[in-house]
Design an enzyme around this catalytic site. Sequence first.
Site, mmCIF file in Angstrom:
data_model
loop_
_atom_site.group_PDB
_atom_site.id
_atom_site.type_symbol
_atom_site.label_atom_id
_atom_site.label_comp_id
_atom_site.label_asym_id
_atom_site.label_seq_id
_atom_site.Cartn_x
_atom_site.Cartn_y
_atom_site.Cartn_z
ATOM 1 N N LYS A 117 1.846 -6.762 12.048
ATOM 2 C CA LYS A 117 0.383 -6.906 12.036
ATOM 3 C C LYS A 117 -0.096 -8.016 12.955
ATOM 4 O O LYS A 117 -1.205 -7.934 13.487
ATOM 5 C CB LYS A 117 -0.121 -7.134 10.605
ATOM 6 C CG LYS A 117 0.167 -5.913 9.745
ATOM 7 C CD LYS A 117 -0.786 -5.693 8.624
ATOM 8 C CE LYS A 117 -0.517 -4.291 8.084
ATOM 9 N NZ LYS A 117 -1.237 -3.928 6.938
ATOM 10 N N LYS A 198 6.095 4.569 9.281
ATOM 11 C CA LYS A 198 5.638 5.001 7.955
ATOM 12 C C LYS A 198 4.161 5.403 7.989
ATOM 13 O O LYS A 198 3.388 4.874 8.802
ATOM 14 C CB LYS A 198 5.915 3.922 6.901
ATOM 15 C CG LYS A 198 4.871 2.865 6.754
ATOM 16 C CD LYS A 198 5.169 1.956 5.585
ATOM 17 C CE LYS A 198 4.040 0.975 5.386
ATOM 18 N NZ LYS A 198 2.856 1.466 4.738
ATOM 19 N N LYS A 201 -2.384 3.438 6.048
ATOM 20 C CA LYS A 201 -3.840 3.630 6.019
ATOM 21 C C LYS A 201 -4.549 2.884 7.138
ATOM 22 O O LYS A 201 -5.673 3.168 7.452
ATOM 23 C CB LYS A 201 -4.410 3.286 4.639
ATOM 24 C CG LYS A 201 -4.385 1.835 4.238
ATOM 25 C CD LYS A 201 -5.132 1.673 2.937
ATOM 26 C CE LYS A 201 -4.214 1.261 1.811
ATOM 27 N NZ LYS A 201 -3.687 -0.101 1.970
HETATM 28 P P1 ATP Z 1 -1.787 -0.839 5.510
HETATM 29 O O1 ATP Z 1 -1.589 0.161 6.597
HETATM 30 O O2 ATP Z 1 -3.197 -1.339 5.379
HETATM 31 O O3 ATP Z 1 -0.756 -1.930 5.479
HETATM 32 P P2 ATP Z 1 -0.452 0.886 3.687
HETATM 33 O O4 ATP Z 1 -0.828 2.273 3.945
HETATM 34 O O5 ATP Z 1 0.861 0.407 4.203
HETATM 35 O O6 ATP Z 1 -1.613 -0.048 4.168
HETATM 36 P P3 ATP Z 1 -0.393 -0.662 1.282
HETATM 37 O O7 ATP Z 1 -1.672 -1.030 0.657
HETATM 38 O O8 ATP Z 1 0.280 -1.692 2.145
HETATM 39 O O9 ATP Z 1 -0.527 0.667 2.152
HETATM 40 O O10 ATP Z 1 0.620 -0.160 0.205
HETATM 41 C C1 ATP Z 1 0.297 0.154 -1.139
HETATM 42 C C2 ATP Z 1 1.531 0.691 -1.821
HETATM 43 O O11 ATP Z 1 1.895 1.947 -1.254
HETATM 44 C C3 ATP Z 1 2.748 -0.217 -1.639
HETATM 45 O O12 ATP Z 1 3.498 -0.216 -2.828
HETATM 46 C C4 ATP Z 1 3.505 0.412 -0.520
HETATM 47 O O13 ATP Z 1 4.878 0.128 -0.558
HETATM 48 C C5 ATP Z 1 3.234 1.896 -0.781
HETATM 49 N N1 ATP Z 1 3.285 2.653 0.466
HETATM 50 C C6 ATP Z 1 2.489 2.468 1.545
HETATM 51 N N2 ATP Z 1 2.785 3.344 2.516
HETATM 52 C C7 ATP Z 1 3.800 4.107 2.038
HETATM 53 C C8 ATP Z 1 4.547 5.185 2.576
HETATM 54 N N3 ATP Z 1 4.293 5.619 3.793
HETATM 55 N N4 ATP Z 1 5.516 5.744 1.825
HETATM 56 C C9 ATP Z 1 5.768 5.276 0.565
HETATM 57 N N5 ATP Z 1 5.098 4.255 0.009
HETATM 58 C C10 ATP Z 1 4.130 3.665 0.717
#
Ligand code: ATP
Length: 336
Positions: A117, A198, A201
């Site tokens: 990030k 991965k 969002k």
């Molecule tokens: P950002 O892109 O803003 O970092 P994110 O999509 O990675 O957001 P988080 O809010 O960081 O989502 O994650 C919330 C929860 O969802 C965490 O427990 C994280 O491990 C899980 N998670 C996020 N993305 C994935 C994914 N692609 N597969 C499985 N679990 C996920």
Amino acid sequence: MPNNKKTIFSGVTPSGNLHIGNYFGAIKQWVEMQNAGEYQNIFCVVDEHAITTLQEPAKLRSKILEVFTLYLALGLDPEKSIIFVQSSVSEHSELNWILSTITPVGELERMTQFKDKSQKQKSILAGLLNYPVLQAADILLYHTNTVPVGEDQLQHIELTRAIAKKFNNAFGQIFPLPEPFINKEAKRIMGLDDPAKKMSKSAENSNNYIALLDSPEIIREKIKSAVTDSGSEIKYDAENKPAISNLLLIYSLFSKKPISELEKEYAGKNYSVLKHDLAEVIIEGLSPVQKKYQELSANPDYIKKVLRQGAAKAKAIASQTMTEVRSKIGFLELSV
Ligand code: ATP
Ligand code: LTN
């Protein structure tokens, strides 16, 4: 809530649209653990984490409400769990400060999420570096034993354990060492536009993810444009066929059919047939959640009530922990 139960705590940042990776990787386990009735369950919308990347205030406010409402639509139950928004309990940032005084900067610079990030920030802000300390504060404030998260969060939980150990050694035993809980089947759902990364969002391209609130048309479009692998065989092979393997995994999670069964069902068929059916399975799977979300959104008074109740319950636990922490550190105990 009986305090002989072990505590689980987890959260999602309201920094974008909640997607199917968040659901299968994290929230689905929260709901199952809540319904098993074995834990004290605490789930948080971590808005203070969201502002470590730039957020437009009006949009942030609506995303906080959206994520909170989605928690309820997905099955979190305010009768069984404490569900709240982080910024409504000021103890999170208070403990964050205290823990930051025992956390080495070198440890924070090593975090993969920080490295990823910080590349996107012109000048690296202290809050982004400190992000895992605030996460440790979230977890430790509630004497958490288990943290259900996706695989990408393992490093942060490991750091939380190290901070807890350091605090306990310096000031006396307060914090249990939390364990991560990972759903092995959905520990990492990959991006639809790039199966090497991965699903996320905050991805620049919204075709990267299927949001829980995406309309049927958008879902069909996103699945249609999802990248595929060379060749035409529909076979799970995460190393050599990462894109199709990811689509098969998503299909299996929604349909509850084992991947091996899907491989048989689609043997000899085109990618386009698999994609067509997958889109319909996702649309069907998300439809009840979207319906529930619309119902809840039509009742803002109920949402406000649940927000207030959750904050009050969380605050009661967090303020007790802070009284103990302040006393251990040697701060004055003035009851003003
Ligand atoms: P950002 O892109 O803003 O970092 P994110 O999509 O990675 O957001 P988080 O809010 O960081 O989502 O994650 C919330 C929860 O969802 C965490 O427990 C994280 O491990 C899980 N998670 C996020 N993305 C994935 C994914 N692609 N597969 C499985 N679990 C996920
Ligand atoms: N960093 C987490 C969100 C998060 C969290 C937490 C998860 C903030 N505080 C406490 C579990 C426990 C993420 O998923 N990006």
